[in-house]
Design an enzyme around this catalytic site. Structure first.
Site, PDB file in Angstrom:
ATOM      1  N   SER A 134       2.609 -10.526  -2.583  1.00  0.00           N
ATOM      2  CA  SER A 134       1.971  -9.535  -3.461  1.00  0.00           C
ATOM      3  C   SER A 134       0.848 -10.085  -4.329  1.00  0.00           C
ATOM      4  O   SER A 134       0.124  -9.317  -4.956  1.00  0.00           O
ATOM      5  CB  SER A 134       3.012  -8.882  -4.366  1.00  0.00           C
ATOM      6  OG  SER A 134       3.726  -7.929  -3.637  1.00  0.00           O
ATOM      7  N   LYS A 158      -2.437  -8.630  -3.760  1.00  0.00           N
ATOM      8  CA  LYS A 158      -2.819  -7.250  -4.128  1.00  0.00           C
ATOM      9  C   LYS A 158      -4.001  -7.157  -5.099  1.00  0.00           C
ATOM     10  O   LYS A 158      -4.930  -6.380  -4.863  1.00  0.00           O
ATOM     11  CB  LYS A 158      -1.596  -6.507  -4.672  1.00  0.00           C
ATOM     12  CG  LYS A 158      -0.519  -6.278  -3.608  1.00  0.00           C
ATOM     13  CD  LYS A 158       0.766  -5.791  -4.248  1.00  0.00           C
ATOM     14  CE  LYS A 158       1.855  -5.500  -3.215  1.00  0.00           C
ATOM     15  NZ  LYS A 158       3.135  -5.172  -3.885  1.00  0.00           N
ATOM     16  N   TYR A 171      -2.380  -4.857   5.872  1.00  0.00           N
ATOM     17  CA  TYR A 171      -1.614  -5.190   4.660  1.00  0.00           C
ATOM     18  C   TYR A 171      -0.574  -6.285   4.941  1.00  0.00           C
ATOM     19  O   TYR A 171      -0.437  -7.248   4.186  1.00  0.00           O
ATOM     20  CB  TYR A 171      -0.939  -3.921   4.112  1.00  0.00           C
ATOM     21  CG  TYR A 171       0.064  -4.209   3.018  1.00  0.00           C
ATOM     22  CD1 TYR A 171      -0.347  -4.568   1.733  1.00  0.00           C
ATOM     23  CD2 TYR A 171       1.440  -4.150   3.274  1.00  0.00           C
ATOM     24  CE1 TYR A 171       0.574  -4.864   0.740  1.00  0.00           C
ATOM     25  CE2 TYR A 171       2.369  -4.436   2.293  1.00  0.00           C
ATOM     26  CZ  TYR A 171       1.934  -4.797   1.025  1.00  0.00           C
ATOM     27  OH  TYR A 171       2.852  -5.091   0.046  1.00  0.00           O
ATOM     28  N   TYR A 189       5.426  -5.986 -11.683  1.00  0.00           N
ATOM     29  CA  TYR A 189       6.252  -4.821 -11.324  1.00  0.00           C
ATOM     30  C   TYR A 189       6.927  -4.238 -12.562  1.00  0.00           C
ATOM     31  O   TYR A 189       6.292  -4.101 -13.604  1.00  0.00           O
ATOM     32  CB  TYR A 189       7.302  -5.185 -10.261  1.00  0.00           C
ATOM     33  CG  TYR A 189       6.792  -6.081  -9.186  1.00  0.00           C
ATOM     34  CD1 TYR A 189       5.766  -5.656  -8.350  1.00  0.00           C
ATOM     35  CD2 TYR A 189       7.306  -7.352  -9.022  1.00  0.00           C
ATOM     36  CE1 TYR A 189       5.287  -6.486  -7.353  1.00  0.00           C
ATOM     37  CE2 TYR A 189       6.831  -8.183  -8.024  1.00  0.00           C
ATOM     38  CZ  TYR A 189       5.819  -7.748  -7.197  1.00  0.00           C
ATOM     39  OH  TYR A 189       5.353  -8.556  -6.236  1.00  0.00           O
ATOM     40  N   VAL A 191       6.766 -12.198  -3.489  1.00  0.00           N
ATOM     41  CA  VAL A 191       8.127 -12.529  -3.076  1.00  0.00           C
ATOM     42  C   VAL A 191       8.212 -13.863  -2.314  1.00  0.00           C
ATOM     43  O   VAL A 191       9.298 -14.342  -2.033  1.00  0.00           O
ATOM     44  CB  VAL A 191       8.793 -11.398  -2.237  1.00  0.00           C
ATOM     45  CG1 VAL A 191       9.028 -10.164  -3.091  1.00  0.00           C
ATOM     46  CG2 VAL A 191       7.965 -11.070  -1.007  1.00  0.00           C
TER      47      VAL A 191
HETATM   48  N1  GLN Z   1       4.709  -8.098   1.780  1.00  0.00           N
HETATM   49  C1  GLN Z   1       5.635  -7.778   0.728  1.00  0.00           C
HETATM   50  C2  GLN Z   1       6.080  -6.326   0.836  1.00  0.00           C
HETATM   51  O1  GLN Z   1       5.297  -5.468   0.953  1.00  0.00           O
HETATM   52  C3  GLN Z   1       5.052  -8.043  -0.584  1.00  0.00           C
HETATM   53  C4  GLN Z   1       5.990  -7.725  -1.682  1.00  0.00           C
HETATM   54  C5  GLN Z   1       5.928  -8.620  -2.830  1.00  0.00           C
HETATM   55  O2  GLN Z   1       5.465  -9.755  -2.813  1.00  0.00           O
HETATM   56  N2  GLN Z   1       6.470  -8.143  -3.941  1.00  0.00           N
HETATM   57  O3  GLN Z   1       7.270  -6.046   0.807  1.00  0.00           O
END
Ligand code: GLN
Length: 614
Positions: free
Chosen positions: A77, A80, A202, A254, A272
């Site tokens: 993430s 993003k 993505y 988050y 993650v």
């Molecule tokens: N690729 C992961 C997902 O979409 C990214 C999520 C994350 O890092 N929080 O579930």
């Protein structure tokens, strides 16, 4: 004997206390083994839970790294905000804001948080918003879109990044929830095409491999206004850096974002894969990597390390102790600091009387609203008693748009009141001043020329059109003060008379010389060559003496003297001076007294200026 003096040459390489500090953080949080390695993307479960790296990078590209700072892992993430920045660059703010909000959702990263009416994701850092941002990246195919993203991320990191194909395959094989989000976005026309290529893009963007060191450099790139400080390559237009950092500050962690900002005061983003990227804008980039995650999907040690860094290093953005440095480093007037232009006695006397009406300021630091406001206030308050302000910018490190406009605005207002505001040593800020409407003529090379301009303004008010460097009779010259008519007649016979054209060299540096000059008509200046041109040391008007230093101590000429106008001089040679020993010792003594008086006056002025400029 003092025991503080080292007696043995120690050749060990010094270790920075900053690295020691980062090591101490690793030791402090090594035993923090709460949390779980992510396994909802099966391939991520292979990470070693003990990996632990900490890295900070400065906006001039210096990197401090400890632990597993070079261990590759997937960005997840943390991609993003970077893709969001690219979407802004490619589509502009309005288009992007119409499709993706900037409100923290307070929901989990994979929540289907869409606005009920429009279907717009609440922000670009939850999966829905990130997938929507991916949909805004140019390119027909997954490959084309991915290439643009990979290229941008590589510019942030300052090296060519690649994709972990196993993680990509794993996520693509299991990413049904993200596919559901994609179809929802398609339903609301936030995605305007088939969602599949956008979703695969993505997944690929999340599988880009980085290290903790890369994260710190990406952070330093954002801290540095979008330019990677090591490679000098721009990763994102400066105009969008604050947009990216804003969403990181409000939504980066988050459903932990509020508490995170409260505790660390830093825009940040977690993934993650176990990474956290944090930024102190303008100052540093931070990367932390440790794969065990808490319930919200944030690295447990990553959070602990960032909290400690923010507290120990005083990084919290809302820390009120980070006050602006006062912008005025020095405030003085013509009473203390004068131009090098020497004036006729009447002119000099007038300038002494009205010296307060010419003010000199030296500014310092980064000029922004908070630091320039007291300067503007000072200028407005002093306007009544001042005719000319000189603002020196040599020690200024930055001028933002607001500060430049306020300086130009203050100047405009002063002009309206019939006052002058001029700048000295604008250096790198020259163009910025021109851009906000300051005339070229109002920017001077140094204090000397700016003060001379101000002095001329003061003189023009008093001596309209009157020449104050007119021809001066011998008895009014400083060197001949106090002589009788007979003595003057005798002297006159000893002196040679020389004339020079405008621009002609009267004395050249390095020459040996046995002559002393008295300027009886015109003006001359003393210059030396410096690394960036010519500096004026002094200027003479009629009635003044020059060349006395080398005449007295017999050393070579230390500077050049050239005529600023038609110049007439009387020259006393060492021979003629020696002749006085027998013929007229009283005259010789008086000449020496006058020379000494002139030199002590110069020394006094130099001392006054040194004290004022301290
Ligand atoms: N690729 C992961 C997902 O979409 C990214 C999520 C994350 O890092 N929080 O579930």
């Amino acid at each position: 004997m003092g025991n503080a003096v080292p007696t043995v040459q120690n050749t060990a390489v010094p270790r920075s206390p900053i690295l020691d500090y980062l090591d101490s953080l690793r030791a402090r949080f090594q035993d923090l083994t709460d949390g779980q390695v992510a396994d909802y993307i099966p391939e991520l479960a292979h990470a070693n839970p003990d990996w632990f790296g900490i890295c900070i990078a400065t906006p001039d590209g210096f990197v401090y790294e400890v632990g597993d700072s070079r261990q590759p892992f997937t960005i997840q993430s943390i991609s993003k905000p970077l893709t969001y920045g690219l979407a802004l660059e490619e589509n502009g703010e309005d288009t992007v804001l119409a499709k993706i909000g900037v409100e923290p959702s307070g929901d989990a990263f994979n929540a289907i948080s869409l606005r009920p009416q429009t279907g717009a994701p609440l922000n670009p850092l939850i999966n829905a918003g990130a997938i929507a941002a991916c949909g805004l990246i140019a390119g027909e195919t997954i490959e084309q879109k991915t290439a643009r993203i990979l290229d941008a991320f590589s510019r942030y990191a300052g090296r060519a990044l690649d994709i972990d194909e196993r993680v990509y395959d794993s996520e693509s094989a299991t990413g049904h929830r993200n596919r559901a989000i994609g179809w929802m976005l398609r339903n609301f026309a936030i995605l305007t095409d088939e969602p599949a290529p956008t979703l695969e893009t993505y997944f690929r963007q999340c599988s880009i491999r980085v290290t903790c060191r890369d994260l710190a450099l990406m952070g330093a790139t954002l801290a540095n206004g979008g330019v990677n400080p090591v490679t000098g390559t721009r990763a994102i237009a400066e105009a969008y850096v604050d947009n990216v950092l804003s969403v990181m500050a409000t939504c980066g962690m988050y459903d932990f974002s509020g508490e995170w900002l409260y505790q660390t005061g830093l825009p940040a983003k977690s993934g993650v894969g176990g990474g956290i990227l944090a930024v102190q804008p303008g100052r540093i980039g931070i990367g932390v990597f440790s794969p065990r995650l808490d319930a919200q999907g944030n690295s447990v040690r990553g959070i602990a390390v960032c909290r400690a860094l923010a507290a120990d290093l005083g990084l919290h953005l809302f820390d009120a102790s980070q006050r602006a440095v006062p912008a005025v480093r020095l405030a003085t007037t013509r009473r203390k600091v004068a131009s090098k232009q020497r004036r006729s006695p009447v002119a000099a006397e007038h300038l002494r009387r009205v010296g307060k009406r010419l003010r000199l300021y030296h500014l310092q630091g980064a000029l922004a609203f908070a630091s320039i406001e007291p300067v503007v206030r000072e200028l407005m308050e002093r306007a009544g008693g001042t005719d000319c302000f000189v603002v020196n910018l040599r020690m200024v490190q930055a001028i933002d748009d607001a500060a430049a406009r306020l300086l130009a605005g203050a100047r405009k207002e002063l002009l309206r009141l019939g006052k002058a505001l001029v700048f000295a040593e604008a250096g790198a800020w020259w163009q910025r001043l021109i851009d906000v409407g300051v005339d070229r003529e109002a920017i001077f090379a140094d204090d000397d020329f700016a003060l001379e301009y101000g002095e001329n303004l003061l003189l023009a008010q008093r001596f309209q059109g009157e020449a104050w460097d007119a021809k001066v009779p011998l008895e009014q010259c400083a060197l001949f003060a106090g002589f009788t008519t007979d003595e003057l007649a005798l002297l006159e016979g000893l002196l040679a008379c020389r004339t020079y054209r405008k621009g002609q060299t009267i004395i050249a540096a390095g020459q040996t010389s046995d002559e002393l000059f008295v300027i009886t008509h015109g003006a001359a200046m003393v210059t030396i060559s410096t690394h960036d041109g010519i500096a004026r040391l002094d200027a003479f008007a009629s009635g003044m003496t020059f060349g006395e230093m080398a005449f007295i101590d017999r050393s070579p000429r230390s500077a050049n003297v050239s005529a600023l106008s038609e110049v007439e001089c009387r020259v006393l040679t060492r021979e003629a001076f020696a002749q006085l020993d027998h013929e007229a010792p009283a005259i010789k003594i008086r000449l020496l007294q006058n020379l000494a008086r002139g030199m002590s006056a110069m020394l006094r002025q130099a001392n006054r200026e040194l004290a004022a400029l301290k």
